[in-house]
Enzyme design. Structure first.
Site, PDB file in Angstrom:
ATOM      1  N   ARG A  36       0.855  -1.172   0.000  1.00 29.96           N
ATOM      2  CA  ARG A  36       0.000   0.000   0.000  1.00 29.96           C
ATOM      3  C   ARG A  36       0.897   1.230   0.000  1.00 29.96           C
ATOM      4  O   ARG A  36       1.982   1.231   0.590  1.00 29.96           O
ATOM      5  CB  ARG A  36      -0.922   0.031   1.240  1.00 29.96           C
ATOM      6  CG  ARG A  36      -2.081  -0.948   1.186  1.00 29.96           C
ATOM      7  CD  ARG A  36      -3.109  -0.532   0.143  1.00 29.96           C
ATOM      8  NE  ARG A  36      -4.315  -1.333   0.171  1.00 29.96           N
ATOM      9  CZ  ARG A  36      -4.505  -2.431  -0.554  1.00 29.96           C
ATOM     10  NH1 ARG A  36      -3.532  -2.864  -1.345  1.00 29.96           N
ATOM     11  NH2 ARG A  36      -5.634  -3.092  -0.492  1.00 29.96           N
ATOM     12  N   GLU A  54      -3.972   7.844  -4.778  1.00 28.96           N
ATOM     13  CA  GLU A  54      -4.314   7.102  -5.985  1.00 28.96           C
ATOM     14  C   GLU A  54      -5.688   7.521  -6.502  1.00 28.96           C
ATOM     15  O   GLU A  54      -6.632   7.591  -5.711  1.00 28.96           O
ATOM     16  CB  GLU A  54      -4.296   5.591  -5.704  1.00 28.96           C
ATOM     17  CG  GLU A  54      -2.909   5.072  -5.356  1.00 28.96           C
ATOM     18  CD  GLU A  54      -2.883   3.560  -5.139  1.00 28.96           C
ATOM     19  OE1 GLU A  54      -3.937   2.911  -5.339  1.00 28.96           O
ATOM     20  OE2 GLU A  54      -1.829   3.032  -4.779  1.00 28.96           O
ATOM     21  N   HIS A  96      -1.476   0.550  -9.882  1.00 26.04           N
ATOM     22  CA  HIS A  96      -2.073  -0.400  -8.936  1.00 26.04           C
ATOM     23  C   HIS A  96      -2.735  -1.561  -9.687  1.00 26.04           C
ATOM     24  O   HIS A  96      -3.940  -1.812  -9.562  1.00 26.04           O
ATOM     25  CB  HIS A  96      -3.078   0.304  -8.029  1.00 26.04           C
ATOM     26  CG  HIS A  96      -3.267  -0.408  -6.719  1.00 26.04           C
ATOM     27  ND1 HIS A  96      -3.577   0.249  -5.550  1.00 26.04           N
ATOM     28  CD2 HIS A  96      -3.193  -1.719  -6.378  1.00 26.04           C
ATOM     29  CE1 HIS A  96      -3.687  -0.616  -4.562  1.00 26.04           C
ATOM     30  NE2 HIS A  96      -3.455  -1.826  -5.048  1.00 26.04           N
TER      31      HIS A  96
END
Length: 325
Positions: A237, A266, A285
């Site tokens: 993360r 993000e 991601h």
């Protein structure tokens, strides 16, 4: 009467059909400013929700008096206020294991593309700048027979270890909350302190969940411990890393390069300095982003949802202290 559930992310038709056999489904392909008020209205009478990324905290739960279960279609669940869910007797689930192999593929891709500077050299060719034999200016570094340090030897860490050890003859160091005897016996991984791992590794791969204990666990001190020739990989993360410290380490040559699939913000802000660094490979991601794996994740989330609402123990129930009848 079927229990009412909300699915708030796009899922495959077969997943939706599976849920609809036993539940009345309100379906949103995603949440945004245009439909969020409608979502909140439906939430008042919902007994279950399924999706990913939605912040499930006290303010949201106050608007969901009938809620019995919340299901993430992801391995991470830092969007859940686990304490609040536990206090209210609401079950919470995630989707571990089914994405291990796919995420491990992504991590190895980052290791290889960062070490061999593949995105940078791809642009060199496409922009017409490849006009002569490639010289040392464009050389990368070897991956095979190097030392890989893995922080967080869970299922994904073990899958990366298998690839690195048997595919590239890498020596594996790892740091974890507890020893992983299987990784030691099957792959020859060596348990060590965080400090020793950072000092000795040619590649440092961060694979921990985001918790209060792991937030910013890679910071100025940790990057200074790494070799100047080392490459940092993050597929955990974004908030497990102090991004300012990472930028500084890359800009000053404290470390050689970084491969990142996650960021603090993000989608990543366009002015993030990491985006302008040639020694950084950036991905949006995509760790588990294949059609096959996303289907498995969604179906596991659906299985958890249906099981919980039928009074059964969901296959991947997060330990919150909630008793399932």
């Amino acid at each position: 009467m079927k229990p009412k559930v909300i699915v708030y992310k796009k899922v495959e038709p077969e997943v939706l059909e599976y849920i609809q056999r036993t539940c009345d489904v309100v379906y949103f392909e995603g949440l945004d400013s245009l439909n969020y008020s409608e979502f909140l209205q439906e939430l008042k009478s919902a007994q279950g929700i399924l999706g990913s990324g939605l912040k499930v905290d006290k303010s949201l739960l106050d608007q969901a008096p009938q809620l019995k279960i919340v299901c993430n279609a992801s391995v991470g669940y830092d969007n859940f206020d686990v304490t609040e869910l536990s206090n209210r007797g609401i079950m919470a689930t995630n989707t571990p294991e089914v994405l291990n192999e796919t995420v491990a593929d992504t991590i190895m891709g980052l290791i290889l593309s960062t070490a061999r500077r593949m995105p940078e050299l791809d642009q060199l060719v496409k922009s017409g700048q490849w006009t002569s034999t490639i010289g040392e200016k464009w050389f990368g570094v070897d991956v095979h027979h190097k030392v890989l340090g893995i922080i967080g030897m869970g299922g994904i860490g073990s899958a990366v270890t298998k690839r690195a050890r048997f595919g590239f003859d890498m020596n594996i160091l790892y740091h974890n909350r507890s020893r992983n005897e299987e990784a030691e016996q099957k792959y020859g991984a060596t348990y060590c302190s965080m400090e020793d791992l950072l000092k000795q590794s040619d590649f440092v791969c961060l694979m921990t969940p985001l918790t209060p204990q792991t937030e910013n666990m890679m910071g100025e001190k940790e990057f200074k411990l790494m070799k100047e020739s080392a490459i940092f990989i993050n597929c955990s993360r974004g908030k497990t890393v102090d991004e300012d410290a990472l930028v500084h380490a890359l800009a000053t040559g404290e470390i050689y390069a970084a491969g990142l699939d996650v960021f603090v913000q993000e989608p990543v802000n366009e002015d993030n300095p990491l985006l302008s660094m040639k020694n950084v490979v950036t991905l949006p991601h995509i760790g588990s982003a294949t059609s096959e794996t996303r289907l498995k994740m969604a179906m596991l989330a659906a299985t958890n949802l249906v099981a919980g609402l039928q009074g059964e123990i969901p296959p991947t129930l997060i330990k919150t202290g909630v008793r399932v009848k």
